[in-house]
Write a protein that holds these residues in place. Structure first.
Motif, PDB file in Angstrom:
ATOM      1  N   GLY A 364       0.800  -1.212   0.000  1.00  0.00           N
ATOM      2  CA  GLY A 364       0.000   0.000   0.000  1.00  0.00           C
ATOM      3  C   GLY A 364       0.831   1.258   0.000  1.00  0.00           C
ATOM      4  N   SER A 365       2.134   1.139  -0.166  1.00  0.00           N
ATOM      5  CA  SER A 365       2.999   2.312  -0.124  1.00  0.00           C
ATOM      6  C   SER A 365       3.664   2.570  -1.472  1.00  0.00           C
ATOM      7  CB  SER A 365       4.071   2.127   0.952  1.00  0.00           C
ATOM      8  OG  SER A 365       4.821   0.966   0.691  1.00  0.00           O
ATOM      9  N   GLY A 366       3.137   1.936  -2.527  1.00  0.00           N
ATOM     10  CA  GLY A 366       3.690   2.165  -3.853  1.00  0.00           C
ATOM     11  C   GLY A 366       4.891   1.297  -4.168  1.00  0.00           C
ATOM     12  N   THR A 367       5.253   0.389  -3.297  1.00  0.00           N
ATOM     13  CA  THR A 367       6.389  -0.484  -3.542  1.00  0.00           C
ATOM     14  C   THR A 367       6.007  -1.542  -4.564  1.00  0.00           C
ATOM     15  OG1 THR A 367       5.705  -1.780  -1.640  1.00  0.00           O
ATOM     16  CG2 THR A 367       7.430  -0.147  -1.289  1.00  0.00           C
ATOM     17  N   PRO A 368       6.955  -1.984  -5.412  1.00  0.00           N
ATOM     18  CA  PRO A 368       6.620  -2.924  -6.474  1.00  0.00           C
ATOM     19  C   PRO A 368       6.286  -4.307  -5.928  1.00  0.00           C
ATOM     20  CG  PRO A 368       8.982  -2.557  -6.401  1.00  0.00           C
ATOM     21  CD  PRO A 368       8.365  -1.584  -5.434  1.00  0.00           C
ATOM     22  N   TYR A 369       5.295  -4.926  -6.528  1.00  0.00           N
ATOM     23  CA  TYR A 369       4.981  -6.309  -6.270  1.00  0.00           C
ATOM     24  C   TYR A 369       4.333  -6.833  -7.540  1.00  0.00           C
ATOM     25  CZ  TYR A 369       0.245  -4.594  -5.431  1.00  0.00           C
ATOM     26  OH  TYR A 369      -0.969  -3.993  -5.564  1.00  0.00           O
ATOM     27  N   HIS A 370       4.369  -8.143  -7.722  1.00  0.00           N
ATOM     28  CA  HIS A 370       3.880  -8.692  -8.973  1.00  0.00           C
ATOM     29  C   HIS A 370       3.490 -10.144  -8.791  1.00  0.00           C
ATOM     30  CE1 HIS A 370       8.189  -9.550  -8.805  1.00  0.00           C
ATOM     31  NE2 HIS A 370       7.959 -10.582  -9.578  1.00  0.00           N
ATOM     32  N   MET A 371       2.894 -10.699  -9.843  1.00  0.00           N
ATOM     33  CA  MET A 371       2.434 -12.078  -9.810  1.00  0.00           C
ATOM     34  C   MET A 371       2.864 -12.792 -11.088  1.00  0.00           C
ATOM     35  SD  MET A 371      -1.442 -13.569  -9.281  1.00  0.00           S
ATOM     36  CE  MET A 371      -1.652 -12.739  -7.714  1.00  0.00           C
ATOM     37  N   LYS A 372       3.265 -14.043 -10.944  1.00  0.00           N
ATOM     38  CA  LYS A 372       3.624 -14.884 -12.080  1.00  0.00           C
ATOM     39  C   LYS A 372       2.866 -16.197 -11.987  1.00  0.00           C
ATOM     40  CE  LYS A 372       8.396 -13.276 -12.827  1.00  0.00           C
ATOM     41  NZ  LYS A 372       9.798 -13.736 -13.008  1.00  0.00           N
ATOM     42  N   GLN A 373       2.662 -16.817 -13.130  1.00  0.00           N
ATOM     43  CA  GLN A 373       1.991 -18.114 -13.174  1.00  0.00           C
ATOM     44  C   GLN A 373       3.009 -19.224 -13.362  1.00  0.00           C
ATOM     45  OE1 GLN A 373      -1.443 -18.397 -15.739  1.00  0.00           O
ATOM     46  NE2 GLN A 373      -1.321 -20.626 -15.865  1.00  0.00           N
ATOM     47  N   LEU A 374       2.844 -20.309 -12.616  1.00  0.00           N
ATOM     48  CA  LEU A 374       3.730 -21.465 -12.743  1.00  0.00           C
ATOM     49  C   LEU A 374       3.210 -22.394 -13.830  1.00  0.00           C
ATOM     50  CD1 LEU A 374       4.552 -20.446  -9.849  1.00  0.00           C
ATOM     51  CD2 LEU A 374       4.995 -22.843  -9.302  1.00  0.00           C
ATOM     52  N   THR A 375       4.108 -22.913 -14.617  1.00  0.00           N
ATOM     53  CA  THR A 375       3.732 -23.898 -15.628  1.00  0.00           C
ATOM     54  C   THR A 375       3.823 -25.293 -15.019  1.00  0.00           C
ATOM     55  OG1 THR A 375       5.999 -24.097 -16.432  1.00  0.00           O
ATOM     56  CG2 THR A 375       4.599 -22.435 -17.475  1.00  0.00           C
ATOM     57  N   HIS A 376       2.820 -26.101 -15.293  1.00  0.00           N
ATOM     58  CA  HIS A 376       2.819 -27.485 -14.821  1.00  0.00           C
ATOM     59  C   HIS A 376       1.834 -28.263 -15.676  1.00  0.00           C
ATOM     60  CE1 HIS A 376      -0.893 -26.329 -12.723  1.00  0.00           C
ATOM     61  NE2 HIS A 376      -0.218 -25.279 -12.323  1.00  0.00           N
ATOM     62  N   ASN A 377       1.955 -29.570 -15.680  1.00  0.00           N
ATOM     63  CA  ASN A 377       1.127 -30.410 -16.548  1.00  0.00           C
ATOM     64  C   ASN A 377       0.011 -31.101 -15.776  1.00  0.00           C
ATOM     65  OD1 ASN A 377       2.673 -32.111 -15.061  1.00  0.00           O
ATOM     66  ND2 ASN A 377       3.539 -33.258 -16.792  1.00  0.00           N
ATOM     67  N   MET A 378      -0.497 -30.447 -14.735  1.00  0.00           N
ATOM     68  CA  MET A 378      -1.533 -31.034 -13.903  1.00  0.00           C
ATOM     69  C   MET A 378      -2.572 -29.981 -13.556  1.00  0.00           C
ATOM     70  SD  MET A 378      -1.170 -32.461  -9.978  1.00  0.00           S
ATOM     71  CE  MET A 378      -0.205 -33.916 -10.371  1.00  0.00           C
ATOM     72  N   LYS A 379      -3.834 -30.370 -13.544  1.00  0.00           N
ATOM     73  CA  LYS A 379      -4.876 -29.516 -12.992  1.00  0.00           C
ATOM     74  C   LYS A 379      -4.852 -29.710 -11.473  1.00  0.00           C
ATOM     75  CE  LYS A 379      -6.675 -27.559 -16.607  1.00  0.00           C
ATOM     76  NZ  LYS A 379      -6.590 -26.080 -16.782  1.00  0.00           N
ATOM     77  N   VAL A 380      -4.240 -28.764 -10.790  1.00  0.00           N
ATOM     78  CA  VAL A 380      -3.988 -28.916  -9.357  1.00  0.00           C
ATOM     79  C   VAL A 380      -5.285 -28.730  -8.576  1.00  0.00           C
ATOM     80  CG1 VAL A 380      -2.642 -28.093  -7.403  1.00  0.00           C
ATOM     81  CG2 VAL A 380      -1.651 -28.062  -9.709  1.00  0.00           C
ATOM     82  N   ARG A 381      -5.519 -29.611  -7.623  1.00  0.00           N
ATOM     83  CA  ARG A 381      -6.671 -29.513  -6.725  1.00  0.00           C
ATOM     84  C   ARG A 381      -6.254 -29.467  -5.260  1.00  0.00           C
ATOM     85  NH1 ARG A 381      -8.801 -27.539 -10.342  1.00  0.00           N
ATOM     86  NH2 ARG A 381     -10.191 -28.518 -11.856  1.00  0.00           N
ATOM     87  N   LYS A 382      -5.064 -29.983  -4.958  1.00  0.00           N
ATOM     88  CA  LYS A 382      -4.557 -29.961  -3.589  1.00  0.00           C
ATOM     89  C   LYS A 382      -3.140 -29.396  -3.601  1.00  0.00           C
ATOM     90  CE  LYS A 382      -8.201 -31.901  -1.789  1.00  0.00           C
ATOM     91  NZ  LYS A 382      -9.079 -31.189  -0.833  1.00  0.00           N
ATOM     92  N   LEU A 383      -2.817 -28.648  -2.551  1.00  0.00           N
ATOM     93  CA  LEU A 383      -1.534 -27.942  -2.490  1.00  0.00           C
ATOM     94  C   LEU A 383      -1.013 -27.977  -1.059  1.00  0.00           C
ATOM     95  CD1 LEU A 383       0.590 -25.825  -3.550  1.00  0.00           C
ATOM     96  CD2 LEU A 383      -1.119 -24.080  -3.019  1.00  0.00           C
ATOM     97  N   ALA A 384       0.278 -28.226  -0.898  1.00  0.00           N
ATOM     98  CA  ALA A 384       0.893 -28.234   0.428  1.00  0.00           C
ATOM     99  C   ALA A 384       2.318 -27.710   0.324  1.00  0.00           C
ATOM    100  CB  ALA A 384       0.899 -29.644   1.024  1.00  0.00           C
ATOM    101  N   VAL A 385       2.703 -26.883   1.292  1.00  0.00           N
ATOM    102  CA  VAL A 385       4.054 -26.336   1.326  1.00  0.00           C
ATOM    103  C   VAL A 385       4.395 -25.985   2.770  1.00  0.00           C
ATOM    104  CG1 VAL A 385       3.274 -23.977   0.905  1.00  0.00           C
ATOM    105  CG2 VAL A 385       5.611 -24.615   0.310  1.00  0.00           C
TER     106      VAL A 385
END
Length: 469
Positions: A364-385
């Motif tokens: 909220g202070s004008g600092t840069p941020y961005h988003m990228k998409q990951l390439t993968h060969n699966m329609k992901v339904r579950k995620l854990a990290v």
């Protein structure tokens, strides 16, 4: 690379009676808390079994069982002053007219969770001795979402269209203090919610909305320090903006009247004086003493507020300001948000795509941020990290919710951005490769990362642990 697999034999649900005519409850989901190595098993009858510490070698009967109905649950870590693990649950009371919050503190010596007594001083929160929980006087509605992090948790009510942010402080061995800090009025659907590394993130249509937690919990505090002073040659006081604790501010002009306001602008108290001062006097102490008796109010704002506190980041739209958000007719919803590190978050959308969100240290202070998409060969339904800011690479586990589990790595190099990335959305793709593939004999119901190379998988009635070495 070697894969080691263990099958864990689950105990019977604690509230199952063989004489009961309906089918016995099964395990529907689970939560894992890496700091305390605690595990919460959710049963189909909405009861919960708690294990701490959780062991891969055996599954003895749980020392802590929580009866139904339970609508939402989350682990919460307290760090004031010593690390303490809390388990928080919600359930409807008074026919759904209110929400009951129950807190359980982990007793490491007894390896079990004990109910905690809660101190709360706000009008819509009351500790009920008979229920041994806090009655929050808002409608429970159809369902609620609950997420916790360090000293803070958030509660989202779909029926009320609100997100409440609470802070928790430990007072004694089995006593905590609960404080409602902020409420966000939601005018748009929220599909997921995350509280981690000082950010509150709401999953919405075609992207996520990011709130910094500090202004929500502490109030909007200016960096400059203001004082109230009297000049030698004037009877009028100059009142500057003075930050106070819990988001209160002092507003005034030329000194006759001063108002103490909460961070949402509501007046808390008024100070009037026509006393003539004959020397330079600093009134900080006087205002501070009077402010102690002022009624503290939680911060209130709208989800789509244009005050600069929040930022929206779209999956498929380069514009991230509030005036230019364009939601496609069939946009993807952000359904899962998980932190990779303090500035990097992984988002799963409803179409099975993964997105990396990169945040600066302040939002909220004008600092840069961005988003990228990951390439993968699966329609992901579950995620854990397992979040980790100390390493340059994080292991991510993804599944199609069928029989396949993939392990991929996300490195710091994926966070690099250049001018080409900003101009061409097609260049925002992050190439990933599968480091390991695991095929389960049972349909995948839930996954959780136990460590960087170990994952826990809940199938259709069985639980498996896989370790990569």
């Amino acid at each position: 690379m070697v894969v080691e697999a263990h099958q864990l034999f689950l105990p019977k649900p604690p509230f199952f009676s063989p004489s009961f005519p309906s089918p016995p409850p099964h395990f529907s989901s689970f939560l894992f808390h890496p700091s305390s190595f605690s595990l919460a098993l959710f049963h189909s009858d909405s009861s919960i079994s708690l294990y701490s510490p959780f062991s891969l070698s055996s599954f003895p009967p749980p020392l802590t069982t929580l009866p139904p109905p339970i609508s939402a649950a989350s682990f919460l870590l307290l760090r004031n002053p010593n690390p303490t693990t809390l388990f928080l649950i919600t359930c409807p009371v008074s026919g759904g007219a209110s929400v009951l919050l129950r807190f359980y503190i982990l007793n490491s010596a007894r390896k079990s969770f004990a109910p905690a007594r809660v101190v709360c001083n706000q009008s819509d929160l009351e500790f009920d001795e008979s229920k041994f929980g806090v009655v929050f006087r808002v409608s429970h509605g159809v369902s609620v979402k609950l997420v916790g992090d360090v000293n803070v948790f958030a509660l989202y009510s779909i029926s009320n269209g609100k997100v409440w942010v609470f802070a928790v402080k430990q007072l004694g061995v089995e006593e905590v203090k609960l404080m409602k800090c902020a409420v966000i009025d939601c005018s748009l659907p929220v599909f997921s919610i995350s509280v981690s590394f000082g950010f509150l993130i709401l999953g919405e249509d075609n992207g996520v909305r990011v709130f910094p937690l500090r202004p929500l919990v502490k109030g909007r505090v200016k960096k400059e320090k203001g004082v109230i002073m009297k000049s030698l040659n004037s009877d009028k006081m100059e009142i500057k903006r003075l930050p106070l604790r819990n988001g209160m501010m002092i507003h005034g002009m030329n000194g006759v009247n001063a108002e103490i306001c909460s961070a949402d602008g509501g007046k808390l108290m008024c100070i009037e004086t026509d006393q003539k001062l004959t020397s330079n006097v600093v009134l900080d102490e006087r205002i501070e003493n009077r402010a102690v008796s002022a009624k503290l109010r939680s911060v209130r704002l709208r989800q789509d507020s244009r005050e600069g506190i929040a930022n929206f980041m779209a999956f498929k739209n380069k514009d991230d300001n509030f005036e230019s958000i364009k939601i496609p007719a069939k946009s993807a919803k952000a359904i899962v948000i998980q932190a990779l590190s303090s500035t990097k978050f992984l988002i799963l959308d409803s179409e099975g795509n993964l997105h990396l969100l990169f945040l600066a240290t302040s939002v909220g202070s004008g600092t840069p941020y961005h988003m990228k998409q990951l390439t993968h060969n699966m329609k992901v339904r579950k995620l854990a990290v397992l979040p980790d800011s100390s390493t340059r690479s994080q292991t991510v586990w993804i599944s199609d919710a069928l029989h396949t589990l993939h392990m991929i790595a996300v490195t710091d190099m994926d966070a690099s951005v250049n001018q080409t990335d900003r101009k061409d959305p097609a260049e925002k793709l992050v190439q990933t490769s599968v480091a390991q593939a695991i095929f389960s004999s049972e349909k995948v119901q839930e996954i959780e990362a136990l460590s960087a190379n170990t994952v826990l998988l809940l199938g259709q009635g069985s639980m498996f642990a896989y370790a990569i070495s």
